[in-house]
Enzyme design. Structure first.
Site, mmCIF file in Angstrom:
data_model
loop_
_atom_site.group_PDB
_atom_site.id
_atom_site.type_symbol
_atom_site.label_atom_id
_atom_site.label_comp_id
_atom_site.label_asym_id
_atom_site.label_seq_id
_atom_site.Cartn_x
_atom_site.Cartn_y
_atom_site.Cartn_z
ATOM 1 N NE ARG B 370 -4.281 1.561 1.457
ATOM 2 C CZ ARG B 370 -5.849 1.606 1.669
ATOM 3 N NH1 ARG B 370 -6.154 0.548 2.427
ATOM 4 N NH2 ARG B 370 -6.584 2.467 1.065
ATOM 5 C CB CYS B 371 3.771 2.428 0.032
ATOM 6 S SG CYS B 371 4.929 1.197 0.106
ATOM 7 C CD GLU B 740 0.199 2.704 -3.068
ATOM 8 O OE1 GLU B 740 0.072 1.385 -3.633
ATOM 9 O OE2 GLU B 740 0.978 3.567 -3.647
#
Lengths: 159, 783
Positions: B370-371, B740
């Site tokens: 999630r980045c 994100e």
């Protein structure tokens, strides 16, 4: 072994292996795939169904244990007059993203509202604390269940 | 926030349009991977190594083969006969598909059973005997690089130690000079622990290879179906036109569904050899122990500062734990992802980063959870360092940031590591968040509480992300440029279908991408069907991760819609008997400049595109765009967390969490806020409880949801969201991406808050997750 389970109002008589999990029975034998499997330790609640009105995790109930019971899955939430208030509120309040936990969350929500017509934020959070969501951060799930409760209360007061 | 330019019934940019994908999902009619049930499907289960490091002396699968219902037991030797025992990784390494020589981590794939029923396949695993010979396990990257450490990758030609890669960026000389001028150097050594994205749906595949036609239809939980098709063609040698990847509804991805895992390769090979569909769906334990871990960086950051609190330079030394194979999912030219963004939101001239990665006896993965690639690690380090620097200099952490921010007029701003930030107004963002939280009052309350022996902490993080990879001159994965695409067809009745190279996993593409088209053409969003995930029916793209859908796929969508708007204007001019240049388009109505009563609608134009065209124009109203972004986008935000720490137990509770995000233009504010709430929760998770650890034998602790703690509704804090909106100047609709941001920015805010509560005792670091016992120990040690 022979099991007879009423699922969403229809009787399903089947010959199952004794070790068959209720969730596998629902998904593979009966073919209702709205009930999901997200873990193998009864932790995530994606497989939640209502058994005789109470939420259970169908990955930890044998089909044999459900013999003679009435089971409601997400496919059975919708009534003759349309979506269940919980379903409507989940879409209105953006209570779902990927949708994988949603059936379990909605069934727990529906069961909570049936018992507690005016749940607080903490009531809802406690009720769904056996169900994991990785997308939403829960805020909108809590909001949706409370919206649904308010709408149910409003419509029963009005009638 | 800019007001929407289209009416609600059109639902263009800025409207909180209800999601189209919800209808099927709330009625249990989604189509997730495990819901796919093809006739004659066989089921696969994988035998995994119980040991972290061991030689395989033999595998006896006779008893398993004898079990009723078992069709095949696949071993590494069998895969090797087809040249498929090893596969390339996304970072240029090779990874075992099924182990042939030795196992290198607990949970590694050793054999696979193909059976008629999933229960039988699992039963058969118990009957396979593997003769293992123990080897010494290496469980930390520090151990791994010690002289004389056992060689994990002994099969790899030229590999004489456990070093996976080295990487360096910035200007070493200039940085040394900056440090020589500093009044003080603030140092922070911290570990960003191993984590796992753990989407609620695990990974899986249904491989359906027709042995007669050679057609391979592969249903797969894939965040990047087109890239996976090409990689399948390269790895398995299948002709690409015969491969169709279908990524159905995905139950969350968060980076976990970017790599190609051994199970996918085995299931596909098995389907090819047996001639029946083969399904493999990971169990949760398999998911957590073998696929797609994230983070695991040991970081030492040093900040050169003046007594006035000016930052002069930054030096970073890092060591990453790669596990047994270097399989980070990241652009090929980037060894530690986009860690360059570690200079954060601050204006200073010099930085230098030195990084090494080491092989250990742990699962590989290295996904961007999630980045964007390694952005969370970078953002976390700088935001922790800046707070510690404020303490050392003796100024307020908010003031420290305000003194060093890149100013709005400095954009586009080139950082000391060479990234060019597109736009922002950091001081306004931070001041807005400070006002909302009531910062000055909180500082007073904190002082009063301390006098009473209560510990209140206020943590700030002002992060800047680098997302939307990326420009073709720099960004590729396995040689494939990181462009993305959109194809738009407007039908004669004025309804449309938009086909995307990116793929949703819950972000709501079917709604937001329709809104982009609605904005440009004025076709109501509800009339636009969005198709994605099926490589036979969508144009090529590199997929959805690193917040690249809106920056790249969203840009492609805006551009293709504009192409159709241009053609539509010509058709409208023809219908209105006016000059092309006199036609104006607003909310789906084409009118003649100066004569607003002379108009036609986009629906009229769509029909005319198939029935009544100007002479010489080609029929139809459709086009495709491949978008090559000129730059990354740089979303940012100011997060402030208030905690109270119990001095006797170390337990901390979040009292407030104010999150201001600036992701440029917001296509659907409701969905943006949903993304932020989800991301904040995952950031909280990493700061408070979520980590994957190993014991000294290499046993994974955190192999199920009872040991790997992800937050429930009960622990999750409540969030107060704020927004500013500085558009990206280079993105066609000014959007930057948001999925994100909150995961990137929030861990530092939570941890800074806990540190702030005990900073007066001299505490400067508690590693994540900030567990109560760690807090208690830090207090105990300091006092």
């Amino acid at each position: 072994m022979e099991v007879n389970i009423t699922i969403n109002g229809s009787e399903h008589a089947s010959d199952v292996e004794p070790r068959t999990l209720l969730v596998d029975h629902i998904r593979r034998t009966v073919g209702l795939t709205g009930t999901h499997v997200g873990c193998d330790t009864t932790s995530c609640g994606a497989c939640t169904v209502l058994m005789d009105g109470k939420p259970v995790k169908a990955c930890t109930v044998l089909a044999a244990q459900a013999d003679g019971s009435e089971v409601t899955t997400v496919e059975g939430l919708k009534g003759a007059d349309g979506l269940h208030p919980v379903q409507q509120a989940f879409t209105d309040d953006h209570g779902l993203q990927c949708g994988f936990c949603t059936p379990g969350m909605m069934l727990v929500g529906a069961s909570l509202i049936a018992e507690n017509p005016d749940p607080s934020d903490d009531d809802v959070r406690w009720a769904i604390s056996g169900n994991l969501c990785r997308c939403t951060g829960y805020i909108n799930i809590v909001k949706a269940i409370r919206t649904a409760a308010a709408r149910v209360a409003e419509s029963s007061n009005g009638s | 926030m800019a007001a929407p330019t289209t009416p609600a019934e059109i639902g263009g940019i800025g409207h909180s349009v209800q999601r189209k994908e919800d209808a099927r999902l709330i009625e249990g009619q989604g189509n997730f991977l495990d819901d796919i049930d093809l006739p004659s499907t066989l089921h696969m289960a994988i035998l995994r190594s119980p040991l972290a490091h061991a030689r395989i002396n033999g595998i006896d699968s006779e008893a398993a083969m004898a079990l009723d219902g078992v069709l095949a037991v696949v071993t590494g030797d069998l895969m090797d006969q087809h040249g498929l025992a090893w596969m390339p990784t996304l970072s240029g390494d090779t990874q075992a598909v099924l182990a042939t020589d030795k196992v290198r981590y607990q949970g590694q794939e050793v054999a696979a059973v193909i059976a008629t029923d999933p229960y039988i396949a699992t039963d058969a695993l118990e009957l396979i005997e593997v003769d293992y010979e123990d080897l010494p396990p290496i469980t930390t990257p520090q151990q791994s690089l010690e002289e004389g450490a056992a060689l994990i990758r002994d099969e790899k030609e030229g590999q004489t130690d456990n070093l996976a890669y080295t990487w360096e960026t910035g200007d070493k000389g200039a940085t040394e000079e900056a440090f020589a001028q500093a009044d003080r150097v603030v140092t922070l050594e911290t570990h960003y622990p191993r984590s796992h994205p753990a989407p609620l749906e695990t990974c899986g595949i249904v491989a359906d290879v027709n042995s007669v036609t050679g057609q391979a239809t592969i249903y797969m939980t894939s965040q990047a179906p087109h890239a996976h098709r090409t990689l399948f063609a390269m790895v398995a040698g299948l002709p690409e036109q015969n491969i169709r990847i279908v990524s159905p509804d995905i139950g969350g991805g968060f980076g976990n569904k970017v790599p190609i895992y051994p199970g996918y390769v085995v299931a596909t090979a098995a389907s090819l050899l047996i001639g029946q569909p083969v399904k493999w769906v990971e169990s949760r334990t398999e998911n957590l122990i073998s696929t797609g871990f994230a983070r695991d960086y040991y970081m030492k950051g040093e900040l050169a500062v003046t007594d006035e609190g000016r930052i002069l330079g930054l030096r970073v030394n890092m060591l990453s734990d790669q596990g047994a194979f270097y399989s980070d999912a990241q652009p090929t030219q980037f060894r530690a992802g986009l860690f360059h963004v570690v200079t954060g939101s601050y204006d200073f001239p010099a930085a230098h980063i030195d990084c090494k990665g080491a092989f250990t006896n742990k699962a590989p993965g290295g996904v961007a959870y999630r980045c964007s690639f390694r952005i969370t690690e970078a953002s976390y380090l700088i935001e922790r360092l800046v707070q510690n620097a404020a303490y050392e200099v003796g100024i307020d952490p908010a003031e420290m940031r305000l003194r060093n921010f890149i100013q709005p007029e400095q954009f586009p701003y080139e950082t000391a590591t060479g990234f060019v930030y597109d736009s922002g107004d950091y001081p306004t963002a931070l001041r807005t968040a400070l006002d909302e939280v009531g910062y000055e009052d909180l500082r007073r309350e904190q002082a009063e509480a301390r006098a009473e022996g209560r510990l209140i902490g206020i943590g700030i993080a002002h992060f800047t992300e680098a997302v939307g990879a990326g420009p073709s001159r720099t960004y590729d994965i396995a040689g494939l440029k990181m462009i993305d695409s959109a194809e738009l067809r407007v039908h004669p009745t004025g309804k449309a279908i938009l086909k995307l190279g990116v793929k949703t996993q819950g972000q709501g593409h079917e709604t937001t991408f329709a809104q982009i088209v609605a904005e440009v053409l004025g076709i109501p969003a509800i009339d636009i069907k969005v198709e994605h995930g099926d490589t036979d029916h969508t144009p090529y793209g590199l997929g959805t991760y690193a917040s690249r859908s809106t920056p790249v796929g969203g840009a492609a969508t805006a551009v293709v819609a504009r192409k159709l708007a241009d053609k539509s204007k010509k058709i409208a001019a023809h219908l209105l008997e006016a000059a092309d240049e006199d036609i104006e388009l607003a909310s789906g109505v084409f009118s003649v400049a100066g004569s607003p009563d002379r108009s036609v609608t986009i629906q009229d134009v769509a029909l005319a595109a198939y029935t009544n065209l100007p002479e010489g124009m080609e029929y139809g109203l459709e086009d495709v765009t491949y978008y090559d972004p000129p730059n990354l986008t740089y979303p940012y935000g100011s997060y402030i967390v208030v905690v109270e720490v119990d001095p006797d137990t170390g337990v901390w509770q979040v009292q407030r969490m104010v999150a201001l995000d600036d992701c440029g233009v917001r296509i659907n504010p409701m969905i943006v806020e949903g993304q932020i709430c989800g991301g904040l929760t995952e950031g909280f998770a990493m700061s408070a409880m979520q980590w994957i650890t190993f014991d000294e034998d290499g046993n994974c602790i955190g192999a199920n949801f009872m040991d790997y703690l992800v937050p429930t509704a009960w622990e999750t804090p409540k969030f107060e969201l704020l927004a500013t909106e500085v558009p990206s100047p280079h993105h066609p609709i000014g959007a930057k991406g948001v999925g994100e941001s909150a995961t990137v920015g929030s861990p530092a805010a939570f941890v800074n808050a806990v540190i702030d509560a005990v900073a007066h005792l001299g505490v400067r670091n508690i590693d994540m997750p900030v567990l109560p016992d760690r807090v208690w120990a830090a207090i105990d040690e300091a006092s």
